[in-house]
Design a protein around this motif. Sequence first.
Motif, PDB file in Angstrom:
ATOM      1  N   GLY A 135       0.821  -1.202   0.000  1.00  0.00           N
ATOM      2  CA  GLY A 135       0.000   0.000   0.000  1.00  0.00           C
ATOM      3  C   GLY A 135       0.854   1.250   0.000  1.00  0.00           C
ATOM      4  O   GLY A 135       0.731   2.099  -0.880  1.00  0.00           O
ATOM      5  N   SER A 136       1.711   1.416   0.996  1.00  0.00           N
ATOM      6  CA  SER A 136       2.542   2.614   1.078  1.00  0.00           C
ATOM      7  C   SER A 136       3.516   2.696  -0.086  1.00  0.00           C
ATOM      8  O   SER A 136       3.836   3.784  -0.571  1.00  0.00           O
ATOM      9  N   ALA A 137       4.003   1.536  -0.556  1.00  0.00           N
ATOM     10  CA  ALA A 137       4.928   1.529  -1.697  1.00  0.00           C
ATOM     11  C   ALA A 137       4.234   2.046  -2.951  1.00  0.00           C
ATOM     12  O   ALA A 137       4.820   2.798  -3.737  1.00  0.00           O
ATOM     13  N   MET A 138       2.972   1.658  -3.162  1.00  0.00           N
ATOM     14  CA  MET A 138       2.223   2.149  -4.319  1.00  0.00           C
ATOM     15  C   MET A 138       2.025   3.657  -4.228  1.00  0.00           C
ATOM     16  O   MET A 138       2.134   4.377  -5.231  1.00  0.00           O
ATOM     17  N   GLU A 139       1.746   4.162  -3.033  1.00  0.00           N
ATOM     18  CA  GLU A 139       1.579   5.601  -2.858  1.00  0.00           C
ATOM     19  C   GLU A 139       2.876   6.341  -3.142  1.00  0.00           C
ATOM     20  O   GLU A 139       2.880   7.398  -3.782  1.00  0.00           O
ATOM     21  N   ARG A 140       3.995   5.796  -2.659  1.00  0.00           N
ATOM     22  CA  ARG A 140       5.291   6.445  -2.890  1.00  0.00           C
ATOM     23  C   ARG A 140       5.675   6.392  -4.364  1.00  0.00           C
ATOM     24  O   ARG A 140       6.248   7.342  -4.905  1.00  0.00           O
ATOM     25  N   LEU A 141       5.355   5.278  -5.030  1.00  0.00           N
ATOM     26  CA  LEU A 141       5.684   5.154  -6.450  1.00  0.00           C
ATOM     27  C   LEU A 141       4.981   6.217  -7.274  1.00  0.00           C
ATOM     28  O   LEU A 141       5.544   6.750  -8.237  1.00  0.00           O
ATOM     29  N   ALA A 142       3.749   6.559  -6.889  1.00  0.00           N
ATOM     30  CA  ALA A 142       2.976   7.549  -7.649  1.00  0.00           C
ATOM     31  C   ALA A 142       3.588   8.938  -7.591  1.00  0.00           C
ATOM     32  O   ALA A 142       3.300   9.779  -8.450  1.00  0.00           O
ATOM     33  N   THR A 143       4.459   9.194  -6.613  1.00  0.00           N
ATOM     34  CA  THR A 143       4.998  10.543  -6.430  1.00  0.00           C
ATOM     35  C   THR A 143       6.376  10.740  -7.054  1.00  0.00           C
ATOM     36  O   THR A 143       6.915  11.847  -7.005  1.00  0.00           O
ATOM     37  N   ILE A 144       6.984   9.693  -7.648  1.00  0.00           N
ATOM     38  CA  ILE A 144       8.372   9.818  -8.105  1.00  0.00           C
ATOM     39  C   ILE A 144       8.494  10.766  -9.297  1.00  0.00           C
ATOM     40  O   ILE A 144       7.585  10.878 -10.127  1.00  0.00           O
ATOM     41  N   ASP A 145       9.629  11.462  -9.369  1.00  0.00           N
ATOM     42  CA  ASP A 145       9.906  12.350 -10.494  1.00  0.00           C
ATOM     43  C   ASP A 145      11.249  12.033 -11.154  1.00  0.00           C
ATOM     44  O   ASP A 145      11.597  12.631 -12.170  1.00  0.00           O
ATOM     45  N   ASN A 146      12.023  11.096 -10.564  1.00  0.00           N
ATOM     46  CA  ASN A 146      13.295  10.665 -11.144  1.00  0.00           C
ATOM     47  C   ASN A 146      13.409   9.152 -11.021  1.00  0.00           C
ATOM     48  O   ASN A 146      13.053   8.585  -9.978  1.00  0.00           O
ATOM     49  N   ALA A 147      13.888   8.515 -12.076  1.00  0.00           N
ATOM     50  CA  ALA A 147      14.126   7.069 -12.063  1.00  0.00           C
ATOM     51  C   ALA A 147      15.600   6.816 -12.329  1.00  0.00           C
ATOM     52  O   ALA A 147      16.171   7.356 -13.280  1.00  0.00           O
ATOM     53  N   VAL A 148      16.205   6.009 -11.467  1.00  0.00           N
ATOM     54  CA  VAL A 148      17.623   5.678 -11.582  1.00  0.00           C
ATOM     55  C   VAL A 148      17.738   4.184 -11.866  1.00  0.00           C
ATOM     56  O   VAL A 148      17.191   3.363 -11.127  1.00  0.00           O
ATOM     57  N   PHE A 149      18.452   3.830 -12.932  1.00  0.00           N
ATOM     58  CA  PHE A 149      18.613   2.440 -13.339  1.00  0.00           C
ATOM     59  C   PHE A 149      20.067   2.003 -13.199  1.00  0.00           C
ATOM     60  O   PHE A 149      20.990   2.739 -13.563  1.00  0.00           O
ATOM     61  N   ASP A 150      20.252   0.805 -12.675  1.00  0.00           N
ATOM     62  CA  ASP A 150      21.539   0.128 -12.803  1.00  0.00           C
ATOM     63  C   ASP A 150      21.672  -0.347 -14.246  1.00  0.00           C
ATOM     64  O   ASP A 150      20.662  -0.478 -14.956  1.00  0.00           O
ATOM     65  N   LYS A 151      22.890  -0.618 -14.693  1.00  0.00           N
ATOM     66  CA  LYS A 151      23.072  -1.070 -16.076  1.00  0.00           C
ATOM     67  C   LYS A 151      23.056  -2.594 -16.192  1.00  0.00           C
ATOM     68  O   LYS A 151      22.100  -3.176 -16.723  1.00  0.00           O
ATOM     69  N   THR A 152      24.098  -3.250 -15.687  1.00  0.00           N
ATOM     70  CA  THR A 152      24.251  -4.689 -15.875  1.00  0.00           C
ATOM     71  C   THR A 152      23.202  -5.466 -15.089  1.00  0.00           C
ATOM     72  O   THR A 152      23.118  -5.357 -13.871  1.00  0.00           O
ATOM     73  N   GLY A 153      22.392  -6.226 -15.799  1.00  0.00           N
ATOM     74  CA  GLY A 153      21.364  -7.034 -15.156  1.00  0.00           C
ATOM     75  C   GLY A 153      20.041  -6.322 -14.994  1.00  0.00           C
ATOM     76  O   GLY A 153      19.053  -6.941 -14.609  1.00  0.00           O
TER      77      GLY A 153
END
Length: 325
Positions: free
Chosen positions: A1-19
């Motif tokens: 529940g709280s994770a879904m709420e926090r996900l809705a507010t993100i404005d930056n996404a950071v990705f690892d490369k390998t894998g």
Amino acid sequence: GSAMERLATIDNAVFDKTGTLTLGQPRLLNASSIDPAMLAIAADMAAHSRHPFSKAIAGFAALDGQHKFDAVTEHPGFGIEATDAGSTWRLGRRGWAGWKARTGGEGKHGHGGTVLTKDGIIVATFDFEDALRADASAAIKRLNDVGVSVQMLSGDTAGACAEVSKMLGVDDFVPCLLPSGKVERIETMAKDGYKVLMVGDGLNDTPALSAAHVSIAPATAADIGRNAADFVFLRESLLAVPLALDVSRKAGHLIRQNIAIAIVYNAVAVPIAILGHATPLLAAIAMSASSVLVIGNALRLHGFGANATLQVIQKVGRSAVSYSA
């Protein structure tokens, strides 16, 4: 529940490369040019690690069995260290493994990111290639289209990161990072007021997954990485990431709509009931109708996405995201 709420507010996404942006199944390109004895030693050391590069090297182990080292230790974010007959062997990041590189071997063995060293002297360099994860470019484009800035943080070399960045259209990337460097980057962004989503898979990404505002890991991630993440997507396609974001935002919108419906309903129905204008039958019908209205509005989320389905499964305090086209 709280994770879904926090996900809705993100404005930056950071990705690892390998894998993460890649499949994490790299192939060793220059095996034929490496001294067979050095390749066998590297393969025996690599067998003690689950890192994708280690797995690629471990496939070249000698048929007559593993080399017997006195001790083997893995240093997350750096590589593997082994001791044998008074010598120290290191397999991993150039700056860590080849601490004597400036006094020998630098020119002969190139500038690759992964090296094998004996007592600090580079004796072999390893070059890899790894296929991009399906729909990685489309996933990044969809994140950009909804106003989410995308960055790539990697422990790999600048050249390898630049190549992947160019193919995927990621303008901002930081190479040669240690696990602590990824955490520092995310914490700096958080202090600047950004809500950061971290998407990573490896043992090295675990601290960054924990430090982010919300985090997602692929099902192929190490156990500790999956445990640290708020969500796990179960398919190879990275489209699960923007889909999860879309669903979380849509869910939040529907929740606010249902709250507004409940407020309006009570603002109208309660005074009528107080004034005695509502019979028990009318009150029961009105109550049932309001419940049906709210449930029906919430069910609109079920049909969200015309060409894809997204399944969110809550399990042991975590969420698993399954994408299928």
